[in-house]
Design a protein around this motif. Structure first.
Motif: not given
Length: 299
Positions: A225-254
């Motif tokens: 963690g000392h080498g990484i800034l503030s962030f938010t990791l979002l995970e998502f439920p399965p959409l359907s048997c076909h559509l799968k959404e991967p996680p997303c990391v959000y990093i906010d800046g000025a």
């Protein structure tokens, strides 16, 4: 999921994979369906386009997909179209937060859409309490610090937006994990009374079954963690048997924000989370520390 861009993003990633597999450029794809390169980019990014089903079939011809993949792609396309129609009928094609669009940066609309459709939120913060866990007065002081000349009416609208977002914490199936540097507890944002109330609130909400708050103390040994800034990791439920959404990391800046979703990058952030969790205090010890510091502020 009604009104979400998540199905479009998942489908867009699928199409991008097909294009890259055959080595077709964006220009080649755009010429194939007689549109602009930017339209193909928007399609692959999950943004609204006016691509038709015949155009999609033409892209699949270019990508030389097998009959099985073609069938799967068209089924996914129909799911996306049906989701769009349902959203329009229910009047939720635009997120509720867009009523406050004049109160946040344009890039934040995308984050709010992701946040609203996620089922697991993991936030690592070095300076501030994350937005979903802020008290109104703590948030008010953050706003005033960043925008000292903002009208009181605008501040109130921003607080309304924050309160609406925080309703997610009570929704079934939504989990929150916050990993905070001890510095977050020590910064006197708003003064001792505001901080004391904020820390008491964190200690209280952290007892919920779906909320975990842990502090990385100043005394902790070195970690990823000392080498990484503030962030938010979002995970998502399965959409359907076909559509799968991967996680997303959000990093906010000025001056903007980053949305990261490649497998390699996600794995790096997961490694950082595991490292932070190894050195963080337990939930009980975190609550004890927050209570002690709140007493110091109240003294």
């Amino acid at each position: 999921m009604v009104g979400s861009t998540i199905p479009k993003r998942a489908f867009g990633r699928f199409l991008r994979g097909l294009r890259e597999h055959v080595g077709a450029s964006l220009l080649t794809a755009s010429l194939q369906i007689d549109t602009s390169k930017q339209t193909v980019v928007r399609l692959e990014d999950g943004l609204p386009t006016k691509i038709t089903t015949p155009q999609l079939k033409s892209l699949l011809d270019l990508y030389e997909v097998s009959p099985e993949v073609r069938f799967e792609a068209l089924e996914m396309w129909q799911e996306v179209r049906q989701q769009d129609k349902a959203a329009k009928l229910q009047g939720t094609y635009k997120g509720w937060w867009q009523a406050y669009a004049d109160q946040y940066a344009s890039h934040f609309d995308h984050y709010l859409r992701l946040e609203a459709t996620s089922n697991h939120w993991i936030s690592h913060q070095l300076v501030h309490v994350p937005g979903l866990l802020q008290t109104a007065e703590y948030r008010r002081n953050i706003i005033r610090a960043a925008h000292p000349n903002l009208a009181e009416s605008d501040i109130e609208r921003r607080l309304e937006l924050a309160a609406r977002r925080q309703e997610r914490s009570a929704e079934p199936g939504f989990r929150m994990d916050a990993i905070l540097s001890e510095a977050v507890l020590r910064h006197r944002l708003g003064g001792p009374s505001v901080m004391a109330a904020q820390l008491r609130y964190l200690a209280q909400i952290g007892t919920r079954d779906n909320v975990s708050i842990r502090v990385v103390p100043f005394s902790s040994d070195s970690h990823a963690g000392h080498g990484i800034l503030s962030f938010t990791l979002l995970e998502f439920p399965p959409l359907s048997c076909h559509l799968k959404e991967p996680p997303c990391v959000y990093i906010d800046g000025a001056e903007g924000a980053l949305y990261l979703e490649s497998d390699r990058v996600i794995e790096r952030f997961r490694t950082a989370i595991s490292s932070l969790q190894r050195v963080a205090l337990s939930e009980n010890d975190t609550r004890a520390l927050m209570s002690d510091i709140a007493k110091e502020y109240a003294a």
